[in-house]
Motif scaffolding. Structure first.
Motif: not given
Ligand SMILES: Nc1ncnc2c1ncn2[C@@H]1O[C@H](COP(=O)(O)OP(=O)(O)O)[C@@H](O)[C@H]1O
Ligand SMILES: [Mg+2]
Lengths: 227, 215
Positions: A134-153
């Motif tokens: 999650i932090a890695r994705a945020l490091a690019m300063e996105p305006q939209l975050m997509l999560f694909d079953e982030p807790t299923s594994a």
């Protein structure tokens, strides 16, 4: 304000039509959860949004940067936690290394992993890996975050720490589209819940409407309401 | 064994070691980049290139290296291409080893999960950035053991240059044996090959250790 607008998206894999005409709009600051049984096309829809899949038909309007969090984390195993975070900002955005490190340390603090900055992904638990992702994705300063079953594994006892981070993001008004089976998260955190079945959006509405005593039989079955 | 005799022949055979190492270094330095390039070519969706590279690796891995050497030196002049023996050896060894490296790199690159490509793309990285920063470093760890094998094979394969009368270790040893009717020179050659392979083994052990910091 619209962040992303999707018009009449169709996607097929060979003979199988996975998305059969999807329309929807996500507004700035909205948290949208997508629910639906396995194979209904939820992942494909997310992957079309950030062009990991190419839609066969339809249009996607989005001028913003999109971040994505995967079910299987997909961290870079040969890079330490901090290197995972600063890689894309340095390579893609050409941000000076020192500046990227400072910004990324702030993100690690946000996900509660400051002490893991020099650890490698193989040394982390599943919950920690997903928080780094999650932090890695945020490091690019996105305006939209997509999560694909982030807790299923994740092991059940590690799910909470990841949902906690996502909740915090939602409170900071990050625009989020979350595919999940965590109905409590959907009910408590999201502004809208979308129920997908067989490649179409069947219901799109506020959580209390979609999750509490809905009328559609398939959705009732999916939510286990008729037992 | 006569120590003074061995001392007297060792200089000549050591000269051969220089040539052996030249062939070795030229082959490694040229065939590794070529192998990476060809592997990426094999993995790109352009069909004609795939077929061309498949034919190339088949021919060079499917025929004896010695035959390829003979072809380069004795056969190509028929087509108007003439090489000095050493140049014929360079060309043959580079193309032959690049064929093996192509397959090793291809398998190494393919062993990296698609999730790594997807994560890179989702972060905005392009193909070259993804390859250079994410895929190839991980593939390197995977290919080190098979590369180590090839690196040791190459030490011994350089001896085939003797067939073109290139004065490398084995050729010089053979000349010495024929001249002096004494087989000590072969022992000297064997020891030199063992020393070279020993160094290669240590280099690869060190590399594997260096890449062992993650799983
Ligand atoms: N790359 C692909 N090739 C072929 N079929 C695929 C591919 N990706 C997904 N599918 C199929 O598309 C359907 C929808 O998949 P997906 O979007 O992953 O559903 P969900 O995320 O809702 O479980 C499934 O039947 C799946 O097998
Ligand atoms: Mg899915």
């Amino acid at each position: 304000m619209e962040i992303i607008r999707i018009e009449n998206i169709h996607k097929r894999f060979g003979d199988l039509e996975v998305l059969k005409g999807i329309d929807f709009v996500a507004n700035k600051g909205e948290v949208i959860t997508i629910i639906g049984s396995s194979g209904s096309g939820k992942s494909t829809l997310l992957r079309c949004m950030n062009h990991l899949e190419k839609a066969d038909q339809g249009r996607i309007h989005c001028d913003c940067r999109i971040g994505m969090v995967f079910q299987n984390f997909n961290l870079f195993p040969h890079k330490s936690v901090i290197e995972n975070l600063i890689e894309a900002p340095i390579i893609v955005k050409k941000i000076p290394r020192q500046q990227a490190i400072e910004f990324s340390m702030g993100l690690l603090a946000k996900v509660g992993l400051t002490d893991k900055r020099d650890a490698y992904p193989c040394q982390l638990s599943g919950g920690q890996k997903q928080r780094v992702a999650i932090a890695r994705a945020l490091a690019m300063e996105p305006q939209l975050m997509l999560f694909d079953e982030p807790t299923s594994a994740l092991d059940p006892q590690l799910i909470g720490e990841v949902l906690q981070v996502m909740k915090k993001l939602a409170e900071e008004h990050m625009t989020m589209i979350v595919v999940t089976h965590e109905m409590n998260f959907a009910r408590e955190v999201s502004d809208r819940v979308i129920y997908m079945d067989n490649g179409v959006i069947v219901v799109d509405g506020p959580p209390e409407e979609v999750l509490v005593d809905p009328k559609i039989p398939e959705l009732r079955t999916f939510l286990n309401l008729d037992r | 064994m006569d120590v003074s005799y061995v001392t007297s022949i060792i200089g000549f055979i050591l000269q051969g070691t220089g040539i052996t190492m030249k062939v070795y270094v030229v082959t490694i330095v040229c065939s590794i980049p070529l192998g990476i390039l060809f592997a990426l070519g094999k993995l790109c969706p352009f069909r004609p290139l795939q077929y061309l590279l498949a034919a190339y690796t088949w021919v060079f891995r499917g025929t004896p290296l010695l035959l390829q050497l003979f072809f380069a030196y004795y056969g190509l002049p028929v087509f108007g291409i003439e090489f000095q023996p050493l140049m014929a050896a360079y060309v043959t060894f580079v193309l032959n080893y690049a064929a093996y490296f192509t397959e090793i790199f291809r398998a190494g690159i393919q062993s990296i999960e698609v999730g790594q490509y997807e994560a890179s793309k989702a972060l905005g990285m392009n193909y070259l950035q993804t390859m250079r920063r994410i895929i190839l470093p991980q593939a390197t760890k995977v290919i080190l053991p098979p590369m180590g094998n090839e690196a040791i094979n190459l030490v011994k394969d350089t001896a085939l240059c003797a067939a073109l009368s290139i004065p490398e270790i084995l050729r010089n040893a053979k000349v010495t044996v024929a001249r002096d009717f004494s087989i000590e020179a072969y022992f000297v050659a064997a020891v030199l090959y063992l020393l070279l392979t020993f160094v290669i083994i240590r280099v690869f052990r060190e590399l594997e250790k260096r890449y062992g910091y993650y799983n």
